[in-house]
Write an enzyme that holds these catalytic residues in place. Structure first.
Site, short mmCIF file in Angstrom:
data_model
loop_
_atom_site.label_atom_id
_atom_site.label_comp_id
_atom_site.label_asym_id
_atom_site.label_seq_id
_atom_site.Cartn_x
_atom_site.Cartn_y
_atom_site.Cartn_z
N GLU A 205 -3.72 11.46 1.60
CA GLU A 205 -3.92 10.67 0.39
C GLU A 205 -4.06 11.52 -0.86
O GLU A 205 -4.54 11.06 -1.90
CB GLU A 205 -5.13 9.75 0.58
N LYS A 339 -6.18 -4.89 1.87
CA LYS A 339 -4.95 -4.18 2.23
C LYS A 339 -3.93 -5.23 2.64
O LYS A 339 -4.11 -5.90 3.66
CB LYS A 339 -5.21 -3.21 3.38
#
EC number: 4.2.1.11
Length: 430
Positions: A205, A339
């Protein structure tokens, strides 16, 4: 006219070099939408199913040709002739066409690609920005970025158990300044790590993934980097953690095995540890502090810290209204991580956000560790006025694409754009 005339899916690659689904939708009038589907590394037990081919000779079994074919051969014929602006009806059709509780027949990766591509095509047909199409005229809140600058757990190959250590520039006057602050702290952290002889390679990330002496050392190092960058920890910048504790929870003994530190803790001891960290560091948010099935532990954590710390359910709630409703009823957590690929359609995603808000829970719009150049979640964050976005460090194009889209949106909104900073945490005693 807004009628769908063509739907096409293909296999492309995500930020980890794994295959994912890309879907394109075309309307009769020339409207066009494209969507790329993200993928997670630490996945919740109750997430919608991401369909993979399983052929070990091709992409190590991670191919998505089955999902692609499901779009092209099964979904596409059903979509042709639909009004592209009928998002709820289209999502309902997709859910019914799959017919399973977890979207295991067609695959959530196939269904989500279609759902988002349809929305993008509708916005293109109407010639309005995606955030405005999704949220209407009242879409105006730019999110506080939750920037993952130290990676551990499943997102990095190091000895840090906690998966993400993040910064939140709550003292910024607007999103542009918040992003600047985050980027400067990110670069400051690199120099701090370098000075200590630590690794400055980045994880999935975009955050750094050094080997550290303890999980607490990650917090200490970030505070040092914030100060070195010229900002005040706790006042201008808060800290956040995603423990992703299901990844180090042992089902056999019901305890948490922090292998990086060589420590084993009970649920109560984990809660004690979080309480200790909150007393020492300016932590405002903790995600998945306990295992997704450790509801008693989550309840204890909420009782102890829920009035002053945002307690986010990711694996705990999996963007699912049934799971969230259970959490609300049992007084577990005070926030939900959103999400889109955990549930599979935009309609269900928005339903979860609305349920959270009605219950006084905050909502954090989130990326996945396996991302793409698709920036839809930036538009969703503004469309829903969620106030928070979690999309990695200001590093790697797959993360920065979302931040750059938010900069564009802030420019488009001009003087109507809002950035709430610390007031984003409206359900806490700040």
């Amino acid at each position: 006219m807004p009628y769908i005339v063509d739907v096409y899916a293909r296999e492309v690659l995500d930020s980890r070099g794994n295959p994912t689904v890309e879907v394109e939708v075309y309307t009769e009038s020339g409207g066009f939408g494209r969507a790329l589907v993200p993928s997670g590394a630490s996945t919740g037990e109750y997430e919608a199913v991401e369909l993979r081919d399983g052929d070990k000779d091709r992409y190590l079994g991670k191919g998505v040709l089955t999902a692609v074919n499901n779009v092209n051969e099964i979904i596409a014929p059903e979509l042709l002739g639909f009004d592209v602006t009928e998002q709820v009806a289209i999502d309902k059709m997709l859910i019914e066409l799959d017919g399973t509780e977890n979207k295991g027949k067609l695959g959530a990766n196939a269904i989500l690609g279609v759902s988002i591509a349809v929305a993008r095509a509708a916005a293109d047909f109407l010639q309005i920005p995606l955030y405005q199409y999704l949220g209407g005229f009242n879409s105006k809140t730019l999110p506080v970025p939750m920037m993952n600058i130290v990676n551990g757990g499943e997102h990095a190959d190091n000895n840090v158990d906690i998966q993400e250590f993040m910064i939140m520039p709550v003292g910024a006057p607007n999103f542009r300044e918040a992003l600047r602050m985050g980027a400067q702290i990110f670069h400051s952290l690199k120099s701090v790590l370098s000075a200590k002889g630590l690794n400055t390679a980045v994880g999935d990330e975009g955050g750094f993934a050094p080997n550290l002496g303890s999980n607490e050392e990650a917090l200490q190092t970030i505070v040092e980097a914030i100060e070195k960058a010229g900002f005040k920890p706790g006042e201008e910048v808060k800290l956040a953690m995603d423990a992703a504790s299901s990844e180090f929870y042992n089902k056999e003994d019901g305890k948490y095995h922090l292998s990086g530190e060589g420590v084993v803790k009970t649920s109560a001891e984990m809660v004690d540890w979080y309480e200790d960290m909150v007393s020492k560091y300016p932590i405002i948010s903790i995600e998945d502090g306990l295992d997704e099935n450790d509801w008693e532990g989550h309840k204890l954590l909420t009782e102890r810290l829920g009035s002053k710390v945002q307690l986010v359910g990711d694996d705990l709630f999996v963007t699912n209204t049934k799971k969230l409703s259970e959490g609300i009823k049992n007084g577990v957590g005070n926030s939900i991580l959103i999400k889109v690929n955990q549930i599979g359609t935009l309609t269900e995603t928005f339903d979860a956000i609305e349920m959270a808000k009605r219950a006084g829970y905050t909502a954090v719009i989130s990326h996945r560790s396996g991302e793409t150049e698709d920036s839809t979640i930036a538009d969703i964050a503004v469309a829903t006025n969620a106030g928070q976005i979690k999309t990695g460090a200001p590093s790697r194009t797959d993360r920065v694409a979302k931040y750059n889209q938010l900069l564009r949106i802030e420019d488009q909104l001009a003087e109507t754009a809002q950035y709430h900073g610390i007031e984003t945490f409206y359900n806490l005693n700040k």
